[in-house]
Design a protein around this motif. Structure first.
Motif, PDB file in Angstrom:
ATOM      1  N   GLY A 229       0.761  -1.243   0.000  1.00 51.23           N
ATOM      2  CA  GLY A 229       0.000   0.000   0.000  1.00 51.23           C
ATOM      3  C   GLY A 229       0.788   1.287   0.000  1.00 51.23           C
ATOM      4  O   GLY A 229       0.695   2.097  -0.924  1.00 51.23           O
ATOM      5  N   LEU A 230       1.573   1.536   1.043  1.00 57.15           N
ATOM      6  CA  LEU A 230       2.262   2.820   1.139  1.00 57.15           C
ATOM      7  C   LEU A 230       3.336   2.957   0.066  1.00 57.15           C
ATOM      8  O   LEU A 230       3.551   4.044  -0.470  1.00 57.15           O
ATOM      9  CB  LEU A 230       2.857   2.987   2.529  1.00 57.15           C
ATOM     10  CG  LEU A 230       1.955   3.654   3.584  1.00 57.15           C
ATOM     11  CD1 LEU A 230       1.680   5.096   3.245  1.00 57.15           C
ATOM     12  CD2 LEU A 230       0.637   2.909   3.758  1.00 57.15           C
ATOM     13  N   GLY A 231       4.018   1.868  -0.285  1.00 52.77           N
ATOM     14  CA  GLY A 231       4.982   1.926  -1.377  1.00 52.77           C
ATOM     15  C   GLY A 231       4.318   2.310  -2.681  1.00 52.77           C
ATOM     16  O   GLY A 231       4.826   3.166  -3.427  1.00 52.77           O
ATOM     17  N   TYR A 232       3.189   1.702  -2.967  1.00 53.78           N
ATOM     18  CA  TYR A 232       2.443   2.042  -4.178  1.00 53.78           C
ATOM     19  C   TYR A 232       1.998   3.502  -4.162  1.00 53.78           C
ATOM     20  O   TYR A 232       2.039   4.201  -5.187  1.00 53.78           O
ATOM     21  CB  TYR A 232       1.228   1.135  -4.330  1.00 53.78           C
ATOM     22  CG  TYR A 232       1.502  -0.239  -4.887  1.00 53.78           C
ATOM     23  CD1 TYR A 232       2.787  -0.728  -5.057  1.00 53.78           C
ATOM     24  CD2 TYR A 232       0.442  -1.076  -5.245  1.00 53.78           C
ATOM     25  CE1 TYR A 232       3.021  -1.993  -5.575  1.00 53.78           C
ATOM     26  CE2 TYR A 232       0.655  -2.346  -5.762  1.00 53.78           C
ATOM     27  CZ  TYR A 232       1.950  -2.802  -5.925  1.00 53.78           C
ATOM     28  OH  TYR A 232       2.165  -4.055  -6.436  1.00 53.78           O
ATOM     29  N   CYS A 233       1.538   3.967  -3.000  1.00 56.07           N
ATOM     30  CA  CYS A 233       1.112   5.364  -2.889  1.00 56.07           C
ATOM     31  C   CYS A 233       2.241   6.318  -3.245  1.00 56.07           C
ATOM     32  O   CYS A 233       2.059   7.290  -3.987  1.00 56.07           O
ATOM     33  CB  CYS A 233       0.646   5.655  -1.459  1.00 56.07           C
ATOM     34  SG  CYS A 233      -0.944   4.938  -1.001  1.00 56.07           S
ATOM     35  N   ILE A 234       3.406   6.042  -2.692  1.00 58.35           N
ATOM     36  CA  ILE A 234       4.559   6.919  -2.926  1.00 58.35           C
ATOM     37  C   ILE A 234       4.984   6.859  -4.386  1.00 58.35           C
ATOM     38  O   ILE A 234       5.322   7.876  -4.999  1.00 58.35           O
ATOM     39  CB  ILE A 234       5.699   6.540  -1.967  1.00 58.35           C
ATOM     40  CG1 ILE A 234       5.271   6.869  -0.523  1.00 58.35           C
ATOM     41  CG2 ILE A 234       6.994   7.251  -2.323  1.00 58.35           C
ATOM     42  CD1 ILE A 234       6.134   6.247   0.547  1.00 58.35           C
ATOM     43  N   ALA A 235       4.937   5.675  -4.978  1.00 60.06           N
ATOM     44  CA  ALA A 235       5.254   5.550  -6.405  1.00 60.06           C
ATOM     45  C   ALA A 235       4.276   6.350  -7.250  1.00 60.06           C
ATOM     46  O   ALA A 235       4.683   7.065  -8.183  1.00 60.06           O
ATOM     47  CB  ALA A 235       5.225   4.080  -6.816  1.00 60.06           C
ATOM     48  N   ALA A 236       2.990   6.229  -6.955  1.00 61.85           N
ATOM     49  CA  ALA A 236       1.974   6.923  -7.740  1.00 61.85           C
ATOM     50  C   ALA A 236       2.124   8.434  -7.628  1.00 61.85           C
ATOM     51  O   ALA A 236       2.040   9.160  -8.634  1.00 61.85           O
ATOM     52  CB  ALA A 236       0.584   6.493  -7.276  1.00 61.85           C
ATOM     53  N   ALA A 237       2.349   8.914  -6.407  1.00 62.76           N
ATOM     54  CA  ALA A 237       2.500  10.355  -6.206  1.00 62.76           C
ATOM     55  C   ALA A 237       3.771  10.879  -6.858  1.00 62.76           C
ATOM     56  O   ALA A 237       3.837  12.040  -7.277  1.00 62.76           O
ATOM     57  CB  ALA A 237       2.497  10.675  -4.716  1.00 62.76           C
TER      58      ALA A 237
END
Length: 577
Positions: free
Chosen positions: A440-448
């Protein structure tokens, strides 16, 4: 002879020297790498700082696992390899989570790890590990620089290999002694120039006769279906998919991360009639999706035993494994363009009143109506549906560009897949082919990082959030526009679900293996780092929190208190547990 100042600033004079760390950073920048994720330490801290000096943005995490998940998702979202930097030994092992995630999802990624001195390998050196052997099951190629002069070529080779053919992970090993070696500035420039701009191998187009077979099968099918997955999304095939669907009138079914290539609200969407669509279709064109567990292996009884599969995949081996009626090896967008061109010369359309189309539309409408009944109820204490509808409406109100949705958790992800609406491509990131929790948080940071103009909204179970929760500090540190919504039901699948007969033995008074601390204040974790936290348990509280946090576009955690017995064990996978 170079001065101490020259060594620290190796490009200041012609007599300057360049060490391995600086050469690696410059090689990455020269190859077009704009972002790198990771955790610094021995022996790679200088690699990160030199890469930053060369123009690469480094996003520093708390754990290599989350950084690796970020690198893998960045590769998917951008089409360029996501780069992960780790320390030696345990850092490399932690990074395997992201590297293996890229491998299973076919996303381009390069993991770079420092390693121990080559001369001391086998003696028990600091964080010693045979890292090449450790990564090999999960990569297309594993490369080790045995001298500084090899670094530029190895960097370019890994980056090109990661995107060539079927995308995937690659690995670069940089021993400590190699990072400390030096060469002259002129030699460094020459090596960088020699390694520049390799040409990736091109996938040839399929034979036109094979394309003609595909069109013939679709034309004469009674109940055709188009299935597309995240491979089609990665290939930017949304325009070609839209043209094919709207020209032929064939219903379509996206896999979870294929959602959004066409809007979920499209009249030919078969998602809400999934069982009927796959169970009754006689010809299925599958583009950028594998016939794995997510598609029931393409086998009866979920599929008709007589269904004819047409597979479009960049991997010849994948097609040979599945043995379809017709297999087209190639880039999804390019192959669909060829199919559309062939249809254009002799168009056909099965029409809105075709019995197959009508049956799917009716089933989809019936199932949507049943869902609407559930969503119309405001249940407090919250079940999963009441807050999910509020979240759906808040996301939809953002318009375009639509927020990128990150979703993980058993019940949270399953309900969200049915309720939350995707209207634009590559706006859904979830547990993927491996069903990986903790992304979750890794994906969020990648997307942002990959798309800074979009809001990123994570809808997570409390168990999934717990894997990477400390990365909320990373959100605050880089001020990323990410709102994390945690469905807090007090544990894995919810509260204590054991029967009285199961509560026995010497440790019967311990919490259940699925239980967490009830009512955990996850929102205060975000507040501890200066972000915004909300704790909500009613519809009005949730609506207010979403309105405020979405408007602010600042790091936030919304802690949604859910009835601990609202969900099902294992989500929709009870039969596996």
């Amino acid at each position: 002879m170079a001065t101490e100042t020259d060594t620290k600033n190796p490009t200041t004079t012609e007599s300057a020297v360049v060490d391995g760390s600086a050469l690696a950073g410059r090689a990455l920048a020269a190859a077009g790498v704009s972002h790198m994720f990771g955790v610094v330490g021995i022996p790679v801290t200088a690699v990160a700082t030199r890469a930053v000096a060369a123009g690469v943005r480094f996003i520093a995490f708390h754990n290599e696992q989350s950084a690796g998940y970020a690198a893998s998702a960045y590769g998917y979202l951008t089409g360029r390899p996501g780069v992960l930097l780790t320390v030696s030994g345990p850092g490399c092992v932690h990074g395997l989570a992201g590297l293996s995630n890229a491998w299973i999802n076919n996303w381009p990624m390069v993991m770079i790890s420092g390693s121990c001195d080559q001369a001391d390998f086998g003696k028990g050196d600091f964080q010693e590990l045979d890292q090449i052997a450790a990564v090999k099951p999960f990569v297309k190629v594993a490369l080790k620089a045995t001298s500084i002069s090899e670094i530029p070529r190895i960097v370019q080779t890994a980056l090109v290999t990661a995107v060539a053919g079927r995308p995937g992970g690659c690995y670069i090993d940089l021993p400590t002694d190699v990072l400390h070696q030096t060469i002259s500035e002129s030699e460094a420039s020459s090596l960088l120039s020699e390694a520049a701009n390799p040409i990736p191998p091109q996938i040839p187009d399929p034979e036109i006769t094979e394309v003609e077979k595909v069109v013939s099968l679709l034309r004469h099918a009674q109940r055709p279906l188009i299935v597309f997955g995240k491979g089609a999304a990665y290939a930017r095939a949304e325009g070609a998919v839209t043209k094919l669907v709207e020209t032929t009138g064939i219903p379509f079914l996206p896999t979870p991360m294929g959602k959004g290539l066409l809007p979920d609200t499209h009249e030919l969407a078969a998602t809400a009639a999934r069982s009927l669509a796959i169970g009754k279709c006689d010809v299925a064109l599958v583009v950028g999706a594998r016939l794995n567990w997510l598609l029931h292996f393409g086998e009866a009884p979920r599929w008709s035993k007589d269904v004819k599969f047409i597979l479009v995949d960049v991997s010849k081996e994948e097609i040979e494994l599945r043995k379809p009626q017709v297999g087209l090896v190639g880039d999804a967008k390019r192959v669909l363009d060829l199919i559309n061109r062939e249809i254009k010369d002799d168009p056909f359309c099965i029409g809105r009143t075709h019995p197959w189309v009508e049956s799917i539309r009716k089933k989809a409408m019936d199932n949507a109506a049943k869902m609407d009944v559930q969503l119309a109820k405001e249940v407090v204490p919250f079940n999963f549906f009441t807050p999910m509808k509020i979240i759906r409406d808040a996301i939809s109100a953002q318009g375009s560009p639509a927020p990128i949705l990150v979703s993980e958790g058993a019940n949270t992800m399953d309900v969200g897949r049915a309720v939350l609406v995707q209207r634009e491509p590559r706006t859904r990131l979830d547990a993927g082919t491996w069903g990986t929790m903790g992304v979750g948080l890794g994906y969020c940071i990648a997307a942002a990082t990959a798309d800074p103009d979009r809001l990123v909204v994570a809808v997570e179970g409390d168990s999934g959030f717990g894997f990477s929760a400390m990365e909320v500090e990373t959100l605050v540190r880089y001020q990323l526009p990410v709102v994390v919504i945690v469905f807090n039901n007090g544990g894995v699948y919810g509260g204590d679900r054991r029967t009285p007969e199961e509560v026995t033995g010497p440790h019967k008074d311990d919490p259940a293996p699925t239980s967490f601390v009830p009512g955990a204040a996850y929102h205060t974790l975000m507040e501890a780092f200066g972000g915004k936290g909300y704790c909500v348990s009613t519809p009005d509280e949730l609506k207010s929190a979403l309105s405020e946090s979405f408007s602010a576009r600042k790091p936030a955690v919304v802690n949604v208190i859910i009835d601990p017995y609202a969900g099902a064990e294992s989500g929709r996978m009870q039969h596996k547990n």
